[in-house]
Design a protein around this motif. Sequence first.
Motif, PDB file in Angstrom:
ATOM      1  N   ASN A 206      25.987  42.017  32.353  1.00 54.06           N
ATOM      2  CA  ASN A 206      27.074  42.981  32.338  1.00 54.06           C
ATOM      3  C   ASN A 206      28.230  42.376  31.557  1.00 54.06           C
ATOM      4  O   ASN A 206      28.035  41.413  30.807  1.00 54.06           O
ATOM      5  CB  ASN A 206      27.478  43.353  33.769  1.00 54.06           C
ATOM      6  N   GLU A 207      29.432  42.904  31.742  1.00 54.36           N
ATOM      7  CA  GLU A 207      30.608  42.402  31.022  1.00 54.36           C
ATOM      8  C   GLU A 207      31.720  42.065  32.009  1.00 54.36           C
ATOM      9  O   GLU A 207      32.899  42.230  31.714  1.00 54.36           O
ATOM     10  CB  GLU A 207      31.059  43.452  29.999  1.00 54.36           C
ATOM     11  N   LEU A 208      31.325  41.574  33.173  1.00 52.64           N
ATOM     12  CA  LEU A 208      32.285  41.215  34.207  1.00 52.64           C
ATOM     13  C   LEU A 208      33.002  39.920  33.822  1.00 52.64           C
ATOM     14  O   LEU A 208      32.426  39.050  33.169  1.00 52.64           O
ATOM     15  CB  LEU A 208      31.561  41.046  35.543  1.00 52.64           C
ATOM     16  N   SER A 209      34.244  39.784  34.240  1.00 52.68           N
ATOM     17  CA  SER A 209      35.062  38.651  33.799  1.00 52.68           C
ATOM     18  C   SER A 209      35.923  38.138  34.939  1.00 52.68           C
ATOM     19  O   SER A 209      35.867  38.634  36.065  1.00 52.68           O
ATOM     20  CB  SER A 209      35.939  39.075  32.612  1.00 52.68           C
ATOM     21  N   GLY A 210      36.736  37.105  34.603  1.00 51.42           N
ATOM     22  CA  GLY A 210      37.645  36.541  35.586  1.00 51.42           C
ATOM     23  C   GLY A 210      36.980  35.508  36.472  1.00 51.42           C
ATOM     24  O   GLY A 210      35.840  35.092  36.246  1.00 51.42           O
ATOM     25  N   PRO A 211      37.669  35.062  37.508  1.00 54.28           N
ATOM     26  CA  PRO A 211      37.095  34.067  38.412  1.00 54.28           C
ATOM     27  C   PRO A 211      36.016  34.665  39.297  1.00 54.28           C
ATOM     28  O   PRO A 211      36.010  35.865  39.574  1.00 54.28           O
ATOM     29  CB  PRO A 211      38.306  33.611  39.246  1.00 54.28           C
ATOM     30  N   ILE A 212      35.099  33.819  39.731  1.00 48.54           N
ATOM     31  CA  ILE A 212      34.052  34.242  40.662  1.00 48.54           C
ATOM     32  C   ILE A 212      34.646  34.285  42.064  1.00 48.54           C
ATOM     33  O   ILE A 212      35.259  33.309  42.508  1.00 48.54           O
ATOM     34  CB  ILE A 212      32.860  33.275  40.611  1.00 48.54           C
ATOM     35  N   PRO A 213      34.500  35.387  42.783  1.00 54.06           N
ATOM     36  CA  PRO A 213      35.067  35.470  44.134  1.00 54.06           C
ATOM     37  C   PRO A 213      34.249  34.673  45.141  1.00 54.06           C
ATOM     38  O   PRO A 213      33.226  34.074  44.797  1.00 54.06           O
ATOM     39  CB  PRO A 213      35.009  36.973  44.439  1.00 54.06           C
ATOM     40  N   LEU A 214      34.716  34.649  46.374  1.00 57.43           N
ATOM     41  CA  LEU A 214      34.014  33.956  47.442  1.00 57.43           C
ATOM     42  C   LEU A 214      32.582  34.468  47.546  1.00 57.43           C
ATOM     43  O   LEU A 214      32.333  35.676  47.593  1.00 57.43           O
ATOM     44  CB  LEU A 214      34.732  34.180  48.776  1.00 57.43           C
TER      45      LEU A 214
END
Length: 626
Positions: A206-214
């Motif tokens: 996919n094209e998800l971004s940013g930090p990885i959550p818990l």
Amino acid sequence: MVELAICSSNFTDQLALLSFKSSINFDPNNVLSNWTQETDFCGWVGVLCSRRRQRVTGLILRSMGLQGTISSHVGNLSFLRVLDLRNNSFHGHLTNEIGRLLRLRLLVLAENNLTGTIPPSFGNATSLKIIALARNYICGRIPTELAQLPKLQIISLSDNYLTGPIPSGLFNILSLSYLLLDANQLNGQLQAFPNNSLQFLDLRFNELSGPIPLLVATNFLISHNKFTEIPLALCNVSSIKILDLSHNSLSGVIPQCLGNFSNVLSVLDLRMNDFHGSIPTSFVEGNKLRSIDLNGNQLEGKVPRSLATCRHLEVLDFGNNNINDTFPYWLETLPELQVLVFQSNKFHGPMGSSKTQLPFPKLRILDLSHNEFSGFLPTTYFKHFKAMTIINETVGLRYMGESYYHDSVTIMIKGLEIELPGILTIFTTIDLSHNKFSGEIPNVIGKLYALRLLNLSHNNLVGNIPSSLGNLCSLESLDLSSNQLSGKIPSQLTSLTFLAVLNFSENHLEGHIPRGNQFETFDNSSYNGNLALCGFPLSKECEDNKTQLHPTPMLHKEDDPTFACGFCWKVVQIGYGCGMVLGLVMGYIMFLIGKPKWFVRIAEGEQQKKGKRSHKGGNRNGGRRK
């Protein structure tokens, strides 16, 4: 009056089913032939009814080859619990009327040609436990209304054209076990999710971004996105079995804690990121690690000795980093190790001799290419590569890995570096190219009868090409180029009927080029730079100007390839065929260019899926699947 009401309700179900049939324009197997008003609809193919009221509770017509649209009249089947039309050719939009089915539990419309968006009205079907719409052409956003479904256990929307962010409310569904959204065009950032029941989270491609959550999923697969950092809270999670963070933009140092909770962790896949620093050294006794892949980062230092505690390890891939070390001989004691990749690092020095009685008992893939190893080739290891000596026709075409995760490996074919999306259990290779190995090629290599790819190119090897290589009856690629080899090309090599790639260029070979079998298919490039070679396919004729005859060479029984291989011809008969592995490699190149879905399914071990929709992947994101 009660009887009249029941009769009227049954008539409603019958009409709804007949309307459903009328929307089908192609029924190749004639499965709906008994759907007539003259017969009881509870006896129709694919129809299930309740015993007491004789109301339709199930419409199950999976894999029937049906073509048409899904009639909106299915919304009148008010007692319907299961609607399963998977693996057909239904097209058109998803009907809003499905949202009226308040008793519906399994909605399975996967593997069709459905278009349009997911209707928000689906959020009204509050009994839904499973929504499976994977492998269609569905676009638009995931409706936030799906978070209103309190009993939902499985959401499978993989391989569509969904866009926008993932509704955070989905992670608050306490009953949700499987959330499969891979191979879409989803973007935005993920929110932290407290769900403790989530077993599988698949957001790959996919094209998800940013930090990885818990992280709270047992199997966490988010490769091929644009995530940037691993959360500090990762060290507090001890229930992860598969952690696939590969092909992202993650940077920094790999947390040491990943070795601490490896009593549960089976797969650690961090390849193709931007990690630096050293490899974690805290792998503990009794860990369950099966696969560690750190390929394609900027890791430095040495190979940690604590890896010797990973007794279940099958795959170890540290390729394409900056590791500066000598050969970690102590890895030879790992009883399950099948894949060892150190390509493109700064390993140096001789490999030495084995320190154990049976080193690397199950090793099938050894790639030490593009390093600075020196000294003689590791003859001692070649003698004990047991897994490379046995051709096991009972293994079949299976892939290494878990049910949702398959190990991958990068191989070099004709100068082209290719990442294979799956490792076949029959795939064997030795690549020691681009090093500083010297001395002669040992005869014992000729006993590795199951070997398929052998690359010793770009070294300082001298002497003759061993005639024992003619015993490698499974060999598909042989590259000995750019060495100091001399003498004649052994005529025994013409017995390698699986051979698809041959490169002897840039050596000091002389005499006739053997004729026959696969040798008739190789062009000049296989022999360039050997000034004393003559004969076909070169324009230089040999002095005697006679066609060289090649009688079958006299071999001792133990050197006879038909004796040594046991069932080479059986392998041919069961369809492995000439260049089988290379054929899959070429298929993967086609996958990179056109991305046909039929190859995706083979690569993911889903050969039973139909191939008729292979054209659908033509314009999808590059490299959609592993």
